[in-house]
Scaffold this motif. Structure first.
Motif, PDB file in Angstrom:
ATOM      1  N   ILE A  87       0.851  -1.185   0.000  1.00 39.20           N
ATOM      2  CA  ILE A  87       0.000   0.000   0.000  1.00 39.20           C
ATOM      3  C   ILE A  87       0.888   1.237   0.000  1.00 39.20           C
ATOM      4  CG2 ILE A  87      -1.778   1.268   1.241  1.00 39.20           C
ATOM      5  CD1 ILE A  87      -2.709  -1.375   2.422  1.00 39.20           C
ATOM      6  N   ASP A  88       0.683   2.081  -0.976  1.00 46.68           N
ATOM      7  CA  ASP A  88       1.541   3.242  -1.182  1.00 46.68           C
ATOM      8  C   ASP A  88       0.875   4.498  -0.628  1.00 46.68           C
ATOM      9  OD1 ASP A  88       3.549   4.919  -2.066  1.00 46.68           O
ATOM     10  OD2 ASP A  88       2.692   5.123  -4.074  1.00 46.68           O
TER      11      ASP A  88
ATOM     12  N   GLY B 239      -6.338  10.562   5.704  1.00 50.22           N
ATOM     13  CA  GLY B 239      -5.199   9.732   5.330  1.00 50.22           C
ATOM     14  C   GLY B 239      -5.593   8.466   4.595  1.00 50.22           C
ATOM     15  N   LEU B 240      -6.777   7.954   4.893  1.00 55.06           N
ATOM     16  CA  LEU B 240      -7.229   6.694   4.291  1.00 55.06           C
ATOM     17  C   LEU B 240      -7.992   6.891   2.990  1.00 55.06           C
ATOM     18  CD1 LEU B 240      -8.565   4.833   7.487  1.00 55.06           C
ATOM     19  CD2 LEU B 240      -6.338   4.564   6.385  1.00 55.06           C
ATOM     20  N   ARG B 241      -8.202   8.122   2.568  1.00 58.82           N
ATOM     21  CA  ARG B 241      -9.152   8.410   1.495  1.00 58.82           C
ATOM     22  C   ARG B 241      -8.818   7.719   0.175  1.00 58.82           C
ATOM     23  NH1 ARG B 241      -5.417  12.220   1.706  1.00 58.82           N
ATOM     24  NH2 ARG B 241      -4.777  13.386  -0.158  1.00 58.82           N
ATOM     25  N   GLU B 242      -7.526   7.471  -0.101  1.00 60.24           N
ATOM     26  CA  GLU B 242      -7.145   6.866  -1.376  1.00 60.24           C
ATOM     27  C   GLU B 242      -6.561   5.467  -1.217  1.00 60.24           C
ATOM     28  OE1 GLU B 242      -4.429   9.613  -3.103  1.00 60.24           O
ATOM     29  OE2 GLU B 242      -5.967  11.109  -3.588  1.00 60.24           O
TER      30      GLU B 242
ATOM     31  N   GLN C 231      -6.513   0.642  -3.348  1.00 63.82           N
ATOM     32  CA  GLN C 231      -5.289  -0.095  -3.661  1.00 63.82           C
ATOM     33  C   GLN C 231      -5.339  -1.558  -3.227  1.00 63.82           C
ATOM     34  OE1 GLN C 231      -1.571   1.887  -2.658  1.00 63.82           O
ATOM     35  NE2 GLN C 231      -2.689   3.774  -2.258  1.00 63.82           N
ATOM     36  N   ILE C 232      -6.318  -1.904  -2.413  1.00 59.00           N
ATOM     37  CA  ILE C 232      -6.375  -3.258  -1.868  1.00 59.00           C
ATOM     38  C   ILE C 232      -7.174  -4.169  -2.799  1.00 59.00           C
ATOM     39  CG2 ILE C 232      -7.100  -4.652   0.105  1.00 59.00           C
ATOM     40  CD1 ILE C 232      -6.800  -2.165   1.830  1.00 59.00           C
ATOM     41  N   PRO C 233      -6.601  -5.281  -3.259  1.00 57.19           N
ATOM     42  CA  PRO C 233      -7.321  -6.199  -4.146  1.00 57.19           C
ATOM     43  C   PRO C 233      -8.612  -6.701  -3.501  1.00 57.19           C
ATOM     44  CG  PRO C 233      -4.986  -6.751  -4.050  1.00 57.19           C
ATOM     45  CD  PRO C 233      -5.227  -5.726  -2.984  1.00 57.19           C
TER      46      PRO C 233
END
Length: 221
Positions: free
Chosen positions: A170-171, A192-195, A199-201
């Protein structure tokens, strides 16, 4: 560390992991991180040394982050002296189980102690003693801010690849929990978690980091 008799380690469980070890997704009979770490070290053949008066110790970071410099210094110095004693003046490595605590002590300590981040210790000391029989299928890993600062992101991925068939890194610069700020200002964590969720499959059900408070923030996703 060349022989089984040499496999000794001082284990310092962070105060956060001692008090907030389990997350809300775990079953009641699941072990918390401190217990799992102990079990894994024993399985790898290590003799574990715990610092004296362990429950009184903190790395000092909670005080430092709020501007209480004197309290931070007192806590850090007391921990350093106890770890020095437990490690027989630096003869044995000292394992931290949270990267932020390790980073803080690395910045604060002045004596000849070999303190080791959990990523480095598991990769260099523990995994050579073990065989992974049941890999996870798909996992996500998040390098917390201190991991990026000490340059261990690649080691985190290497360690994760030993334990899972597919690893998603996770970038992000920060999850927004920012130590304990997420408890007080949840909007920071939400921002902070908005994007990150994208990214998580979709088939990924498990994620890992080396900071309990960051993990608490991720549980809100």
């Amino acid at each position: 560390m060349n022989t089984t008799a040499d496999l000794k380690v001082v284990y310092f469980p962070s105060c956060i992991n001692r008090s907030m070890g389990k997350n809300r997704f775990q079953d009641s009979d699941d072990l918390q991180l401190t217990e799992l770490t102990h079990q894994l070290l024993v399985r790898a053949g290590f003799t574990i040394i715990y610092p004296e008066f362990m429950d009184n110790h903190c790395c000092g970071m909670p005080f430092s982050s709020k501007g209480f410099a004197e309290a931070n210094h007192e806590q850090s110095e007391a921990l350093e002296n106890d770890l020095l004693k437990a490690s027989e003046n630096g003869k044995y490595p000292v394992l931290y189980d949270m990267s932020p605590c390790f980073y803080h002590s690395k910045e604060e300590f002045t004596k000849a102690l070999k303190i080791v981040d959990p990523i480095e210790f598991m990769l260099d000391y523990v995994m050579p003693q073990l065989v992974v029989k049941n890999k996870k299928d798909t996992i996500a890993v998040f390098p917390v801010c201190s991991v990026k600062k000490i340059g261990k992101t690649e080691q985190l991925v290497a360690l994760s690849n030993m334990c899972a068939d597919k690893v998603t890194l996770i970038d992000s610069n920060c999850c927004g929990f920012a130590g304990d700020r997420g408890f007080l200002i949840p909007e920071l964590n939400e921002h902070g978690l908005r994007e990150l969720k994208a990214q998580i499959p979709s088939n990924c059900q498990e994620g890992y980091s080396t900071s309990r408070t960051c993990e608490i923030g991720f549980e809100k996703m």
